[in-house]
Enzyme design. Structure first.
Site, short mmCIF file in Angstrom:
data_model
loop_
_atom_site.label_atom_id
_atom_site.label_comp_id
_atom_site.label_asym_id
_atom_site.label_seq_id
_atom_site.Cartn_x
_atom_site.Cartn_y
_atom_site.Cartn_z
N ASN A 1 7.94 -12.04 -0.21
CA ASN A 1 8.18 -10.60 -0.22
C ASN A 1 9.30 -10.35 0.81
O ASN A 1 9.05 -10.30 2.01
CB ASN A 1 6.90 -9.85 0.16
CG ASN A 1 7.07 -8.35 0.13
OD1 ASN A 1 8.18 -7.84 -0.09
ND2 ASN A 1 5.99 -7.63 0.35
N ARG B 1 8.04 -10.65 -5.01
CA ARG B 1 7.66 -9.25 -5.24
C ARG B 1 8.93 -8.42 -5.32
O ARG B 1 9.80 -8.50 -4.45
CB ARG B 1 6.81 -8.77 -4.07
CG ARG B 1 6.47 -7.31 -4.21
CD ARG B 1 6.13 -6.68 -2.91
NE ARG B 1 5.82 -5.28 -3.11
CZ ARG B 1 5.98 -4.34 -2.20
NH1 ARG B 1 6.43 -4.66 -1.00
NH2 ARG B 1 5.68 -3.09 -2.46
N HIS C 1 2.79 0.33 -6.46
CA HIS C 1 1.55 -0.43 -6.22
C HIS C 1 1.00 -1.05 -7.50
O HIS C 1 -0.19 -1.36 -7.61
CB HIS C 1 0.41 0.47 -5.67
CG HIS C 1 0.65 1.03 -4.31
ND1 HIS C 1 0.23 2.30 -3.94
CD2 HIS C 1 1.25 0.52 -3.21
CE1 HIS C 1 0.56 2.53 -2.69
NE2 HIS C 1 1.19 1.46 -2.23
N ARG D 1 3.37 10.67 4.44
CA ARG D 1 4.06 11.29 3.29
C ARG D 1 3.30 12.49 2.78
O ARG D 1 2.06 12.48 2.77
CB ARG D 1 4.20 10.26 2.15
CG ARG D 1 5.21 9.18 2.46
CD ARG D 1 5.20 8.11 1.38
NE ARG D 1 4.80 6.83 1.94
CZ ARG D 1 4.56 5.73 1.23
NH1 ARG D 1 4.70 5.76 -0.09
NH2 ARG D 1 4.20 4.61 1.81
N GLU E 1 -2.22 -8.80 -3.87
CA GLU E 1 -0.99 -8.75 -4.66
C GLU E 1 -0.34 -10.13 -4.75
O GLU E 1 0.22 -10.49 -5.77
CB GLU E 1 -0.03 -7.73 -4.04
CG GLU E 1 -0.45 -6.30 -4.33
CD GLU E 1 0.00 -5.30 -3.29
OE1 GLU E 1 -0.52 -5.36 -2.15
OE2 GLU E 1 0.87 -4.48 -3.60
#
Ligand code: AMP
Length: 397
Positions: free
Chosen positions: A7, A89, A178, A239, A382
Site C-alpha cells: 500500500n 492497493r 473502502h 469529515r 483488506e
C-alpha cells in the site's frame, strides 16, 4: 503461494507478506518518511524492529523491505523467488476498472487517468508499482481497487441530480470507497452464517476514523454511503459527511473562504472533532462523555443516529435484510456503540445478545439466537482480500 501486499503512499509504503496456504501474514511493516530520512518498521514472529534507514525513493523502500524479508535474522523467507506475486492497493479505479487486474502498461495508463479522482493516492500507487517493477523485475503484479466492489451500483444509486454534462465531462458520480473492506467482511459474514453470499442481503458498516456503509444484495454492492470522494455519507472523525450542499456556497461567501480551504475544513476540521471540540478519536469521546461533556455526547449521538438511518435506508433499498456487519476500529472495538446503533432497529427484528456482544476485534455473531436479522463483528482484512485477488489472477496465468 506467498504474496507481497503493498500500500504505497506519497512518502510511505506499508507491506505485508501473506502466506495464502495459512492465510496469515508472515511479516508486516512500513517504510515512512521516504524522500526525507527514512524510518523502517518490520514485524515477524521473531522480530519487531524500528530503525532509521535512508530511503530516497520508493525503490529504496522496496529494497529495504526485500532485504528484511530475506534476512537470516529478522526475515521469514530464504530467497526472493519465494514471493510469487505482488498485490497493490489502489484507491480509485474510477469507472475504468471494475475488478482487480494484472499490471500492464495499459493498466498503468488507466490508473494514471484516475489520478484526478484520488489526487493524494493514485500517483503514489503508481510510484509504488514502478518501484516494484524496478526492483522485482518479472514478478507478476496485480492491482486491487477500493472502488471496484462498488462498480456494480446501478445508475439510480450512483448518479447525482446535477446537470448531466458534469457526469459526461468530469465523471462526477458516486464511486464509494473502502470497497475491499466491504467485500471482505460481507464474504466472511456469509461464511460465518453458513450461507452463500447470493443468499443474503447484508449491510456492512465500516466504522473507523473514516466510515462508510454499504448495501450488499446477494453478494453485489448496490449502494454505498461515500460518494465522488470519501467526504460523503456518515460524519467521521474529522469529515463532515452529508450536509446540505447549499451550506458550502453560503459559508464560502459569508466568510470569503476559497474552495481549497473550505474543502480542507470539511475534511480535516469537521465531524466528531468539530462537534465535540475534544478529539476525532472515539475513545477520547467516550472519556469526555463520562466527564460530562455535552458536546461530546451530541457528536456521538449524531454518529450513531446516522449509522442507524443508513442501515434502515439500505434495508429498504434491498427490500429486506439478513445481516448487519460491524468492522474497522470503532465497529470492531466498541460494543456499546453497536448496541446503541442497533437498538432502534428492534422493530425490524434486530436483537443483540449483550453477553456475546462483549467482544473486541474478534469474529463473532453478536445478535441473539432469536434475532431475525443477524449482527456480526468481523475484523476487516483488506490485505488478505488483496492477496486473495492477486492469487486468483496469478494462478490463472
Ligand atoms: P480505524 O480508522 O479503523 O483505525 O479506526 C480508528 C478509530 O477506532 C478511532 O476513533 C479509535 O477510537 C477507534 N478504536 C480503535 N481501537 C479501539 C479500541 N480498542 N477500543 C475502542 N475504540 C477503538
Amino acid at each position: 503461494m506467498k504474496i507481497l501486499v503493498i500500500n504505497a503512499g506519497s512518502s510511505s509504503l506499508k507491506y505485508q507478506l501473506i502466506d495464502m496456504e495459512t492465510t496469515t501474514a508472515l511479516a508486516k511493516g512500513n517504510c515512512d518518511r521516504i524522500g526525507l530520512d527514512g524510518v523502517f518498521k518490520h514485524k515477524t514472529d521473531r522480530a519487531d524492529i524500528k530503525k532509521e534507514v535512508p530511503m530516497k525513493t520508493h525503490a529504496d523502500a522496496i529494497k529495504t523491505v526485500i532485504g528484511a524479508l530475506t534476512d537470516p535474522e529478522i526475515g521469514c523467507i530464504s530467497d526472493l523467488s519465494e514471493i510469487k506475486a505482488i498485490g497493490h492497493r489502489i484507491v480509485s479505479g474510477g469507472d475504468i476498472f471494475n475488478q482487480s487486474v494484472l499490471v500492464t502498461e495499459e493498466v498503468i495508463e488507466g490508473i494514471d487517468k484516475c489520478c484526478e479522482l484520488a489526487p493524494l493516492h493514485n500517483p503514489a500507487h503508481l510510484i509504488g508499482i514502478r518501484a516494484c517493477i524496478e526492483v522485482m523485475g518479472d514478478v507478476p503484479q496485480v492491482v486491487v481497487f477500493d472502488t471496484a466492489f462498488h462498480s456494480t451500483m446501478p445508475p439510480k444509486a450512483y448518479m447525482y441530480a446535477l446537470p448531466y454534462k458534469y457526469y459526461e465531462q468530469y465523471k462526477v458520480r458516486r464511486y464509494g470507497a473502502h470497497g475491499t473492506s466491504h467485500k471482505y467482511v460481507s464474504l466472511r459474514a456469509a461464511a460465518m452464517l453458513g450461507k452463500r453470499p447470493e443468499e443474503l442481503k447484508i449491510v456492512t458498516c465500516h466504522l473507523g476514523n473514516g466510515s462508510s456503509i454499504s448495501a450488499v444484495d446477494r453478494g453485489v454492492c448496490i449502494d454505498t454511503s461515500m460518494g465522488f470522494t470519501p467526504l460523503a455519507g456518515l460524519m467521521m472523525g474529522t469529515r463532515c459527511g452529508d450536509i446540505d450542499p447549499a451550506v458550502v456556497t453560503y459559508l464560502m461567501e459569508k466568510e470569503n473562504i476559497p474552495p481549497k480551504e473550505f474543502n480542507r475544513i470539511m475534511n480535516k476540521e469537521s465531524g466528531i472533532l468539530a462537534i465535540s471540540g475534544v478529539s476525532s478519536d472515539f475513545r477520547d469521546i467516550d472519556n469526555a462523555i463520562e466527564e460530562g461533556n455535552p458536546r461530546a455526547k451530541i457528536a456521538l449521538d449524531m454518529f450513531e443516529y446516522q449509522v442507524t438511518k443508513f442501515i434502515g435506508a439500505y434495508a429498504a433499498a434491498m427490500g429486506g435484510l439478513d445481516a448487519i456487519v460491524f468492522t474497522a476500529g470503532v465497529g470492531e472495538n466498541n460494543p456499546d456503540l453497536r448496541v446503541r446503533c442497533c437498538a432502534p432497529l428492534k422493530f425490524m427484528g434486530v436483537e443483540m445478545d449483550e453477553e456475546k456482544n462483549r467482544v473486541r476485534g474478534e469474529e463473532r455473531i453478536v445478535s441473539s439466537e432469536n434475532s431475525k436479522i443477524k449482527v456480526l463483528v468481523v475484523p476487516t482484512n483488506e490485505e488478505l482480500m488483496i492477496a486473495a485477488d492477486t492469487e486468483a489472477i496469478v494462478s490463472a496465468l
